[in-house]
Design a protein around this motif. Sequence first.
Motif, PDB file in Angstrom:
ATOM      1  N   SER A   8     134.889  -6.474 113.430  1.00 50.35           N
ATOM      2  CA  SER A   8     134.618  -7.443 114.482  1.00 50.35           C
ATOM      3  C   SER A   8     134.429  -6.767 115.839  1.00 50.35           C
ATOM      4  CB  SER A   8     135.756  -8.463 114.559  1.00 50.35           C
ATOM      5  OG  SER A   8     136.954  -7.822 114.942  1.00 50.35           O
ATOM      6  N   GLN A   9     134.708  -5.490 115.932  1.00 51.67           N
ATOM      7  CA  GLN A   9     134.553  -4.751 117.177  1.00 51.67           C
ATOM      8  C   GLN A   9     133.280  -3.921 117.142  1.00 51.67           C
ATOM      9  OE1 GLN A   9     137.975  -2.269 117.359  1.00 51.67           O
ATOM     10  NE2 GLN A   9     139.412  -3.953 117.431  1.00 51.67           N
ATOM     11  N   ARG A  10     132.530  -3.934 118.238  1.00 54.49           N
ATOM     12  CA  ARG A  10     131.347  -3.088 118.333  1.00 54.49           C
ATOM     13  C   ARG A  10     131.798  -1.719 118.815  1.00 54.49           C
ATOM     14  NH1 ARG A  10     126.651  -4.376 117.400  1.00 54.49           N
ATOM     15  NH2 ARG A  10     126.950  -6.572 117.771  1.00 54.49           N
ATOM     16  N   ARG A  11     131.478  -0.683 118.048  1.00 54.86           N
ATOM     17  CA  ARG A  11     131.982   0.651 118.308  1.00 54.86           C
ATOM     18  C   ARG A  11     130.968   1.590 118.944  1.00 54.86           C
ATOM     19  NH1 ARG A  11     136.888   1.237 117.147  1.00 54.86           N
ATOM     20  NH2 ARG A  11     137.966   0.843 115.257  1.00 54.86           N
ATOM     21  N   GLY A  12     129.698   1.350 118.779  1.00 57.39           N
ATOM     22  CA  GLY A  12     128.672   2.249 119.273  1.00 57.39           C
ATOM     23  C   GLY A  12     127.506   2.277 118.311  1.00 57.39           C
ATOM     24  N   ALA A  33     130.291  -1.203 108.269  1.00 59.33           N
ATOM     25  CA  ALA A  33     131.571  -1.852 107.955  1.00 59.33           C
ATOM     26  C   ALA A  33     132.626  -1.525 109.013  1.00 59.33           C
ATOM     27  CB  ALA A  33     132.064  -1.414 106.576  1.00 59.33           C
ATOM     28  N   LEU A  34     132.513  -0.359 109.623  1.00 59.34           N
ATOM     29  CA  LEU A  34     133.470   0.049 110.659  1.00 59.34           C
ATOM     30  C   LEU A  34     133.123  -0.493 112.044  1.00 59.34           C
ATOM     31  CD1 LEU A  34     134.075   3.742 109.588  1.00 59.34           C
ATOM     32  CD2 LEU A  34     135.713   1.843 109.460  1.00 59.34           C
ATOM     33  N   GLY A  35     131.977  -1.173 112.170  1.00 60.70           N
ATOM     34  CA  GLY A  35     131.629  -1.793 113.431  1.00 60.70           C
ATOM     35  C   GLY A  35     130.545  -1.103 114.228  1.00 60.70           C
ATOM     36  N   TYR A  36     129.872  -0.131 113.642  1.00 57.53           N
ATOM     37  CA  TYR A  36     128.803   0.574 114.338  1.00 57.53           C
ATOM     38  C   TYR A  36     127.458  -0.085 114.087  1.00 57.53           C
ATOM     39  CZ  TYR A  36     131.979   4.485 115.133  1.00 57.53           C
ATOM     40  OH  TYR A  36     133.022   5.261 115.530  1.00 57.53           O
ATOM     41  N   ASP A  37     126.583  -0.063 115.098  1.00 59.36           N
ATOM     42  CA  ASP A  37     125.170  -0.330 114.887  1.00 59.36           C
ATOM     43  C   ASP A  37     124.584   0.973 114.370  1.00 59.36           C
ATOM     44  OD1 ASP A  37     125.372  -2.919 115.936  1.00 59.36           O
ATOM     45  OD2 ASP A  37     125.044  -2.190 117.969  1.00 59.36           O
ATOM     46  N   HIS A  56     122.564  -5.980 106.500  1.00 57.22           N
ATOM     47  CA  HIS A  56     122.487  -7.231 107.257  1.00 57.22           C
ATOM     48  C   HIS A  56     123.181  -8.371 106.509  1.00 57.22           C
ATOM     49  CE1 HIS A  56     121.072 -10.143 110.112  1.00 57.22           C
ATOM     50  NE2 HIS A  56     120.586 -10.859 109.122  1.00 57.22           N
ATOM     51  N   ALA A  57     123.066  -8.384 105.191  1.00 54.16           N
ATOM     52  CA  ALA A  57     123.728  -9.426 104.398  1.00 54.16           C
ATOM     53  C   ALA A  57     125.245  -9.332 104.524  1.00 54.16           C
ATOM     54  CB  ALA A  57     123.315  -9.324 102.931  1.00 54.16           C
ATOM     55  N   ARG A  58     125.772  -8.123 104.564  1.00 54.93           N
ATOM     56  CA  ARG A  58     127.225  -7.929 104.656  1.00 54.93           C
ATOM     57  C   ARG A  58     127.747  -8.036 106.084  1.00 54.93           C
ATOM     58  NH1 ARG A  58     128.318  -2.897 100.508  1.00 54.93           N
ATOM     59  NH2 ARG A  58     127.635  -4.014  98.655  1.00 54.93           N
ATOM     60  N   HIS A  59     126.921  -7.610 107.057  1.00 54.94           N
ATOM     61  CA  HIS A  59     127.361  -7.549 108.455  1.00 54.94           C
ATOM     62  C   HIS A  59     126.231  -8.035 109.358  1.00 54.94           C
ATOM     63  CE1 HIS A  59     130.685  -5.187 106.906  1.00 54.94           C
ATOM     64  NE2 HIS A  59     129.799  -4.441 106.278  1.00 54.94           N
ATOM     65  N   PRO A  60     125.981  -9.353 109.386  1.00 53.79           N
ATOM     66  CA  PRO A  60     124.828  -9.879 110.133  1.00 53.79           C
ATOM     67  C   PRO A  60     124.905  -9.653 111.637  1.00 53.79           C
ATOM     68  CG  PRO A  60     126.214 -11.664 109.316  1.00 53.79           C
ATOM     69  CD  PRO A  60     126.736 -10.395 108.709  1.00 53.79           C
ATOM     70  N   ASP A  61     126.068  -9.326 112.157  1.00 55.06           N
ATOM     71  CA  ASP A  61     126.207  -9.097 113.596  1.00 55.06           C
ATOM     72  C   ASP A  61     125.878  -7.664 114.005  1.00 55.06           C
ATOM     73  OD1 ASP A  61     128.451  -8.330 112.109  1.00 55.06           O
ATOM     74  OD2 ASP A  61     129.767  -8.458 113.852  1.00 55.06           O
ATOM     75  N   ARG A  62     125.587  -6.786 113.064  1.00 55.16           N
ATOM     76  CA  ARG A  62     125.256  -5.387 113.353  1.00 55.16           C
ATOM     77  C   ARG A  62     123.758  -5.215 113.511  1.00 55.16           C
ATOM     78  NH1 ARG A  62     129.410  -5.467 115.060  1.00 55.16           N
ATOM     79  NH2 ARG A  62     131.283  -5.131 113.893  1.00 55.16           N
ATOM     80  N   ILE A  63     123.371  -4.319 114.381  1.00 54.79           N
ATOM     81  CA  ILE A  63     121.964  -3.975 114.576  1.00 54.79           C
ATOM     82  C   ILE A  63     121.633  -2.809 113.660  1.00 54.79           C
ATOM     83  CG2 ILE A  63     120.250  -3.108 116.212  1.00 54.79           C
ATOM     84  CD1 ILE A  63     121.979  -4.455 118.421  1.00 54.79           C
ATOM     85  N   VAL A  64     120.576  -2.954 112.885  1.00 52.86           N
ATOM     86  CA  VAL A  64     120.099  -1.879 111.996  1.00 52.86           C
ATOM     87  C   VAL A  64     118.620  -1.671 112.303  1.00 52.86           C
ATOM     88  CG1 VAL A  64     119.817  -1.081 109.637  1.00 52.86           C
ATOM     89  CG2 VAL A  64     121.780  -2.519 110.215  1.00 52.86           C
TER      90      VAL A  64
END
Length: 70
Positions: A8-12, A33-37, A56-64
Motif C-alpha cells: 500500500s506504500q509507494r516506494r519508488g 508486490a513490495l510497492g515499487y513502480d 496490473h491484475a495483482r497491483h492495479p495501483d502500480r505503474i508499469v
Amino acid sequence: MTVSNRSSQRRGTIVITGASSGLGAEMARQFTALGYDVGLAARRLDRLEDVRAENHARHPDRIVELASWT
C-alpha cells in the motif's frame, strides 16, 4: 511488516532489463508486490505486455511502463 502492508506504500521506481521472462519477470513481480513502480525493458514486447498485464491484475495501483527494442 507483511508484503500486503508494504504494497500500500509507494516506494519508488525500479527499471528492470530482460524483464520479459525468467529472473527479470520475477523481479518485476516481487518489486511491484513490495510497492515499487517498475519500468520493464526487453526485446520481446509481446511477453513484456504479458508481464505488465499480470502485474496490473495483482497491483492495479502500480505503474508499469514498457520499453522494447529489436
